[in-house]
Design an enzyme around this catalytic site. Structure first.
Site, PDB file in Angstrom:
ATOM      1  N   SER A   1       0.824  -1.206   0.000  1.00 42.08           N
ATOM      2  CA  SER A   1       0.000   0.000   0.000  1.00 42.08           C
ATOM      3  C   SER A   1       0.859   1.256   0.000  1.00 42.08           C
ATOM      4  CB  SER A   1      -0.915   0.009   1.226  1.00 42.08           C
ATOM      5  OG  SER A   1      -1.764  -1.102   1.210  1.00 42.08           O
TER       6      SER A   1
HETATM    7  N1  SAH Z   1      -1.207  -4.718   3.959  1.00 49.84           N
HETATM    8  C1  SAH Z   1      -0.379  -4.733   2.775  1.00 49.84           C
HETATM    9  C2  SAH Z   1      -1.183  -4.540   1.520  1.00 49.84           C
HETATM   10  C3  SAH Z   1      -1.442  -5.815   0.849  1.00 49.84           C
HETATM   11  S1  SAH Z   1      -2.406  -5.731  -0.628  1.00 49.84           S
HETATM   12  C4  SAH Z   1       0.702  -3.686   2.911  1.00 49.84           C
HETATM   13  O1  SAH Z   1       1.171  -3.464   3.991  1.00 49.84           O
HETATM   14  O2  SAH Z   1       1.142  -3.123   1.933  1.00 49.84           O
HETATM   15  C5  SAH Z   1      -3.843  -6.573  -0.119  1.00 49.84           C
HETATM   16  C6  SAH Z   1      -3.694  -7.994   0.306  1.00 49.84           C
HETATM   17  O3  SAH Z   1      -4.979  -8.498   0.626  1.00 49.84           O
HETATM   18  C7  SAH Z   1      -3.145  -8.935  -0.774  1.00 49.84           C
HETATM   19  O4  SAH Z   1      -2.002  -9.570  -0.309  1.00 49.84           O
HETATM   20  C8  SAH Z   1      -4.284  -9.953  -0.978  1.00 49.84           C
HETATM   21  O5  SAH Z   1      -3.832 -11.264  -1.235  1.00 49.84           O
HETATM   22  C9  SAH Z   1      -4.988  -9.854   0.350  1.00 49.84           C
HETATM   23  N2  SAH Z   1      -6.377 -10.334   0.349  1.00 49.84           N
HETATM   24  C10 SAH Z   1      -7.334 -10.164  -0.599  1.00 49.84           C
HETATM   25  N3  SAH Z   1      -8.469 -10.763  -0.217  1.00 49.84           N
HETATM   26  C11 SAH Z   1      -8.231 -11.328   1.009  1.00 49.84           C
HETATM   27  C12 SAH Z   1      -9.013 -12.090   1.916  1.00 49.84           C
HETATM   28  N4  SAH Z   1     -10.286 -12.411   1.663  1.00 49.84           N
HETATM   29  N5  SAH Z   1      -8.428 -12.506   3.059  1.00 49.84           N
HETATM   30  C13 SAH Z   1      -7.143 -12.200   3.352  1.00 49.84           C
HETATM   31  N6  SAH Z   1      -6.357 -11.486   2.542  1.00 49.84           N
HETATM   32  C14 SAH Z   1      -6.887 -11.047   1.378  1.00 49.84           C
END
Ligand code: SAH
Length: 225
Positions: free
Chosen positions: A70
């Site tokens: 993010s």
């Molecule tokens: N928190 C991260 C951002 C990750 S992007 C950061 O620090 O940058 C969003 C993440 O959500 C992805 O890795 C994706 O695989 C996850 N995601 C999407 N749907 C999900 C679900 N139902 N349960 C858990 N994770 C999920």
């Protein structure tokens, strides 16, 4: 990994990190606790080494598995919204979407206890490796579909979603403590073209809701991978 890799040099140094903090301030992030947390977490450890020189730019970057880390300003604004008007640390926090683990590491600086859940096992392993060096004893990672939350660890004082959905999953609402807050990117137009942050607070008698800034997140998906 060596201590110098954690500290960083050149494009990954504390000075570069401090410049990112100044940019966040200029973008309207006022919460000093959040800014201090983001100054303390070496973001370059959470991206591929080939991208490390861009780790402190205010952009989302690829982390593999078609996912992204993010944008710093969005991480800052979301955590600041959870903390607004509160004294001291957030209590028990749940993050949906661990990704590379960056936001989880930031949350671990401002909360007493953090649970973070990810649905892609390969990414969760990567997050574990990224986080190892930081030795965050108050952070627990879990593998699963985050839309179900973690009932055994509920209730949570705060819940933060890092992936967008058309509505807040009901299981997550039910796992929020009274007085707790949840923040999520919500798809406001069909097709996922437009999203905005949505802040929900559970009160003794119901819910209070607030729409915040427009954002762009990867979609919340169903099931594990
Ligand atoms: N928190 C991260 C951002 C990750 S992007 C950061 O620090 O940058 C969003 C993440 O959500 C992805 O890795 C994706 O695989 C996850 N995601 C999407 N749907 C999900 C679900 N139902 N349960 C858990 N994770 C999920």
């Amino acid at each position: 990994m060596t201590a110098s890799r954690v500290r960083g040099i050149g494009f990954t140094s504390q000075r570069t990190r401090d410049r990112m903090i100044e940019r966040l301030r200029a973008q309207g992030v006022e919460d000093e606790t959040v800014l201090a947390a983001m100054a303390a977490v070496p973001r370059h450890l959470f991206v591929d080494e080939a991208l490390a020189s861009r780790a402190y730019e205010d952009t989302a970057l690829p982390i593999g598995f078609e996912q992204t880390i993010s944008q710093p300003v969005v991480v800052a604004l979301m955590i600041a919204a959870l903390r607004k008007g509160r004294e001291g640390k957030l209590g028990k926090v749940l993050e949906i979407g661990t990704g590379c683990g960056y936001q989880a590491a930031v949350l671990a600086q401002v909360a007493t206890e953090v649970y973070s859940i990810e649905r892609i096992s390969g990414l969760l392993e990567r997050a574990r490796a990224n986080l190892r060096e930081m030795r965050l004893r108050n952070l627990r990672l879990a593998y699963g579909d985050g839309a179900n939350g973690i009932p055994e660890a509920a209730p949570f004082d705060a819940i933060i979603l890092a992936a967008a959905s058309p509505e807040v999953p009901t299981a997550l609402k039910s796992q929020l403590a009274v007085g707790g807050r949840l923040i999520a990117p919500i798809v406001v137009k069909p097709g996922g073209s437009e999203q905005a942050l949505f802040l929900l607070e559970r009160t003794a008698t119901g819910w209070s809701e607030q729409w915040l800034d427009p954002v762009r997140f990867v979609p919340l998906r169903v099931g594990k991978q």
